[in-house]
Design a protein around this motif. Structure first.
Motif, PDB file in Angstrom:
ATOM      1  N   SER A  71      35.930  42.435  31.764  1.00  0.00           N
ATOM      2  CA  SER A  71      36.037  42.737  33.191  1.00  0.00           C
ATOM      3  C   SER A  71      37.022  41.792  33.864  1.00  0.00           C
ATOM      4  O   SER A  71      37.275  40.687  33.393  1.00  0.00           O
ATOM      5  CB  SER A  71      34.670  42.650  33.865  1.00  0.00           C
ATOM      6  N   ASP A  72      37.600  42.252  34.978  1.00  0.00           N
ATOM      7  CA  ASP A  72      38.520  41.410  35.721  1.00  0.00           C
ATOM      8  C   ASP A  72      37.846  40.911  36.995  1.00  0.00           C
ATOM      9  O   ASP A  72      36.787  41.382  37.385  1.00  0.00           O
ATOM     10  CB  ASP A  72      39.811  42.145  36.048  1.00  0.00           C
ATOM     11  N   ASP A  73      38.492  39.935  37.637  1.00  0.00           N
ATOM     12  CA  ASP A  73      37.887  39.327  38.821  1.00  0.00           C
ATOM     13  C   ASP A  73      38.635  39.682  40.101  1.00  0.00           C
ATOM     14  O   ASP A  73      38.659  38.927  41.057  1.00  0.00           O
ATOM     15  CB  ASP A  73      37.787  37.814  38.656  1.00  0.00           C
ATOM     16  N   VAL A  74      39.237  40.863  40.130  1.00  0.00           N
ATOM     17  CA  VAL A  74      39.959  41.317  41.310  1.00  0.00           C
ATOM     18  C   VAL A  74      38.947  41.759  42.363  1.00  0.00           C
ATOM     19  O   VAL A  74      38.006  42.500  42.072  1.00  0.00           O
ATOM     20  CB  VAL A  74      40.907  42.480  40.944  1.00  0.00           C
ATOM     21  N   ALA A  86      35.213  36.383  43.654  1.00  0.00           N
ATOM     22  CA  ALA A  86      35.778  36.709  42.343  1.00  0.00           C
ATOM     23  C   ALA A  86      34.727  36.656  41.237  1.00  0.00           C
ATOM     24  O   ALA A  86      34.697  37.515  40.349  1.00  0.00           O
ATOM     25  CB  ALA A  86      36.929  35.761  42.029  1.00  0.00           C
ATOM     26  N   SER A  89      32.521  39.683  41.537  1.00  0.00           N
ATOM     27  CA  SER A  89      33.253  40.874  41.110  1.00  0.00           C
ATOM     28  C   SER A  89      33.305  40.956  39.587  1.00  0.00           C
ATOM     29  O   SER A  89      33.149  42.034  39.013  1.00  0.00           O
ATOM     30  CB  SER A  89      34.668  40.841  41.678  1.00  0.00           C
ATOM     31  N   LYS A  90      33.519  39.819  38.931  1.00  0.00           N
ATOM     32  CA  LYS A  90      33.548  39.803  37.459  1.00  0.00           C
ATOM     33  C   LYS A  90      32.172  40.132  36.887  1.00  0.00           C
ATOM     34  O   LYS A  90      32.058  40.865  35.914  1.00  0.00           O
ATOM     35  CB  LYS A  90      34.029  38.447  36.963  1.00  0.00           C
TER      36      LYS A  90
END
Length: 120
Positions: A71-74, A86, A89-90
């Protein structure tokens, strides 16, 4: 002014809601105690069953670690407005990826079981 007066709920209705919530909280706590207690009792009675459960929990932990790494932290503007940072979000992304992977695996497992029944 309390919330019952603001929502135009009678005093009896407000008391019924309050006591209903207390009863629900009590039932929830009682069921959690029963679940943990009976699980520990069963584990003490049959310790070999813990091995299978431990393997399953380990597989889920590894699956979440992989999902979290993918997963990304955008953070989008709408998520930022809701107070998501962030790290959150991750974590949310990791949970969603894990959900999608387990959904796909369960669908493949169901399909395999049904096809296997046809040929056996």
């Amino acid at each position: 002014m309390n919330s019952c007066e603001l929502n135009e709920i009678s005093d009896f209705g407000c008391q019924a809601i309050t006591w209903g919530l207390y009863v629900c909280y009590g039932l929830l706590i009682g069921s959690l105690v029963a679940i943990v207690g009976l699980t520990l009792f069963n584990a003490a009675k049959h310790p070999k069953t813990l091995v299978g459960s431990s393997i399953g929990i380990g597989v889920l932990a590894v699956l979440f670690a992989v999902s979290y790494a993918l997963s990304d932290d955008v953070v989008s503007a709408s998520a930022s407005a809701l107070g998501v940072d962030a790290a959150g979000s991750k974590l949310i992304g990791g949970g969603l990826i894990m959900f999608y992977i387990t959904l796909l695996l369960s669908a493949v497992g169901l399909l395999y079981a049904e096809v296997r029944k046809i040929f056996l």
